[in-house]
Design an enzyme around this catalytic site. Structure first.
Site, PDB file in Angstrom:
ATOM      1  N   GLY A  73       0.837  -1.194   0.000  1.00 15.57           N
ATOM      2  CA  GLY A  73       0.000   0.000   0.000  1.00 15.57           C
ATOM      3  C   GLY A  73       0.876   1.249   0.000  1.00 15.57           C
ATOM      4  O   GLY A  73       2.104   1.161   0.083  1.00 15.57           O
ATOM      5  N   GLN A  75       1.455   3.375   2.221  1.00 17.77           N
ATOM      6  CA  GLN A  75       2.247   3.567   3.441  1.00 17.77           C
ATOM      7  C   GLN A  75       2.972   2.293   3.863  1.00 17.77           C
ATOM      8  O   GLN A  75       3.242   2.086   5.051  1.00 17.77           O
ATOM      9  CB  GLN A  75       1.351   4.090   4.576  1.00 17.77           C
ATOM     10  N   SER A  76       3.282   1.446   2.911  1.00 21.21           N
ATOM     11  CA  SER A  76       3.956   0.184   3.227  1.00 21.21           C
ATOM     12  C   SER A  76       5.313   0.420   3.903  1.00 21.21           C
ATOM     13  O   SER A  76       6.209   1.038   3.326  1.00 21.21           O
ATOM     14  CB  SER A  76       4.154  -0.603   1.937  1.00 21.21           C
ATOM     15  N   ASN A  77       5.449  -0.104   5.114  1.00 16.70           N
ATOM     16  CA  ASN A  77       6.741  -0.051   5.805  1.00 16.70           C
ATOM     17  C   ASN A  77       7.744  -0.930   5.063  1.00 16.70           C
ATOM     18  O   ASN A  77       8.931  -0.611   4.981  1.00 16.70           O
ATOM     19  CB  ASN A  77       6.609  -0.596   7.234  1.00 16.70           C
ATOM     20  N   ALA A  79       7.883  -1.589   1.813  1.00 20.25           N
ATOM     21  CA  ALA A  79       8.370  -0.962   0.590  1.00 20.25           C
ATOM     22  C   ALA A  79       9.438   0.077   0.933  1.00 20.25           C
ATOM     23  O   ALA A  79      10.499   0.140   0.294  1.00 20.25           O
ATOM     24  CB  ALA A  79       7.212  -0.335  -0.179  1.00 20.25           C
TER      25      ALA A  79
END
Ligand SMILES: *Cc1c(COP(=O)(O)O)cnc(C)c1O
Length: 317
Positions: A73, A75-77, A79
């Site tokens: 998503g 706000q993917s930590n 990524a």
């Protein structure tokens, strides 16, 4: 069984991470609650993806990749940490993110901007489309590339958490209960398999923060990871425990999760996040309320990070 050392691994984090007792929360819950500080894993703002990336990016390097793709998503930590790790290792990262969650320049989006990461949003929820887009962009750029799945949750990534279970054994800490968030499954699968191999007697609970069929995903990933390790183990229903803590939906704050975030902040000065660790800790609190833990038990909570998202996600619930 193959040793974990026989797999290529790059050093990205600072390990072992500390285990600390939560004195005030232990008193409140009439048991012994500890935290495994994987929020201090040493890259970016810390978090669980660092352990997985040590195996995944070593594989990417070994295969000659110059470009890594991953997804999640907005706000993917995971990524964000993939971009941080790739930069450190001299590889280019492109994040193909779902247009889901806060896309403004806040939280992990801000951190990606600071790193100069290339972020492309795609308007789909279908991972098949996203992986196809990675192939398209990879071919267009003509660089050798490597695709990391959402959350880094394949068998190789989950070895990071098999290794965390072994680290706990080496720290001399064998908990009765080990509690983590389950979002894409690799952490829970790795810990559950790792506990079976290195922490006999420890029950691992995955607090589900998404609605995927984790009752199938978890044992499937555990079996794949066991096969990679050539470990002669039989995975059964007794080897993993799940609890639904998703509430109103993935990445949507829940009342219980927010209360858990506040309790941890007030009592222990530690910050959880509303998407993963808050909901997971709410699951631990719910188990304590149901009398699951005895006064002499050791209950270990995995703090899997999430600080990046904390500054972007809406906590209204
Ligand atoms: C990704 C993530 C999790 C969930 O781990 P999975 O291996 O994807 O199940 C938990 N906490 C935080 C902070 C995360 O970023």
């Amino acid at each position: 069984m193959r040793s974990l050392e026989s797999f290529p691994r790059v050093s990205l984090g600072v390990f072992p991470t500390p285990v600390q007792k939560l004195e005030n929360i232990s008193r409140l819950l009439h048991t012994n609650v500890y935290v495994k500080r994987d929020d201090l894993s040493g890259l970016g703002l810390g978090g669980n993806k660092v352990r997985k990336l040590e195996f995944l990016l070593a594989d990417a390097k070994e295969k000659g990749a110059e470009l890594v793709f991953t997804t999640g998503g907005a706000q993917s930590n995971h990524a964000m940490l993939t971009a941080a790790a790739a930069g450190k290792l001299g590889m280019k990262a492109i994040l193909i993110l779902k247009k889901r969650g806060v896309t403004a320049c806040k939280g992990n989006q801000l951190l990606e901007k600071l790193m100069g990461t290339e972020v492309r949003f795609v308007d789909t929820d279908d991972y098949a489309d996203i992986y196809a887009e990675m192939d398209r962009v990879g071919k267009e750029l003509g660089l050798p590339y490597y695709k990391i799945p959402c959350g880094g949750s394949n068998a190789l990534g989950s070895l990071g958490y098999v290794s965390c279970a072994r680290e706990l054994r080496d720290q001399g800490f064998r908990p009765d209960y080990l509690i983590c968030a389950e979002g894409s499954g690799g952490t829970m699968a790795g810990l559950s398999l790792g506990a079976k191999l290195f922490l006999p007697g420890t029950k691992v609970f995955g607090m589900m923060v998404d609605t995927d069929p984790f009752d199938r995903i978890t044992p499937a990933l555990m079996r794949e990871a066991a096969a990679l390790l050539e470990a002669e183990v039989q995975i059964t229903e007794e080897d993993f425990h799940l609890r639904d803590m998703c509430g109103p939906g993935y990445a949507i704050a829940s009342r219980e999760g927010n209360a858990a975030v506040s309790l941890m902040a007030e009592q222990e000065g530690l910050f959880l996040d509303p998407v993963y660790t808050g909901k997971a800790f709410a699951g631990l609190l719910a188990m304590a309320g149901e009398g699951a833990f005895k006064p002499e038990d050791k209950v270990l909570f995995l703090h899997s990070g999430g600080a990046g998202g904390l500054f972007a996600v809406d906590m209204n619930a």
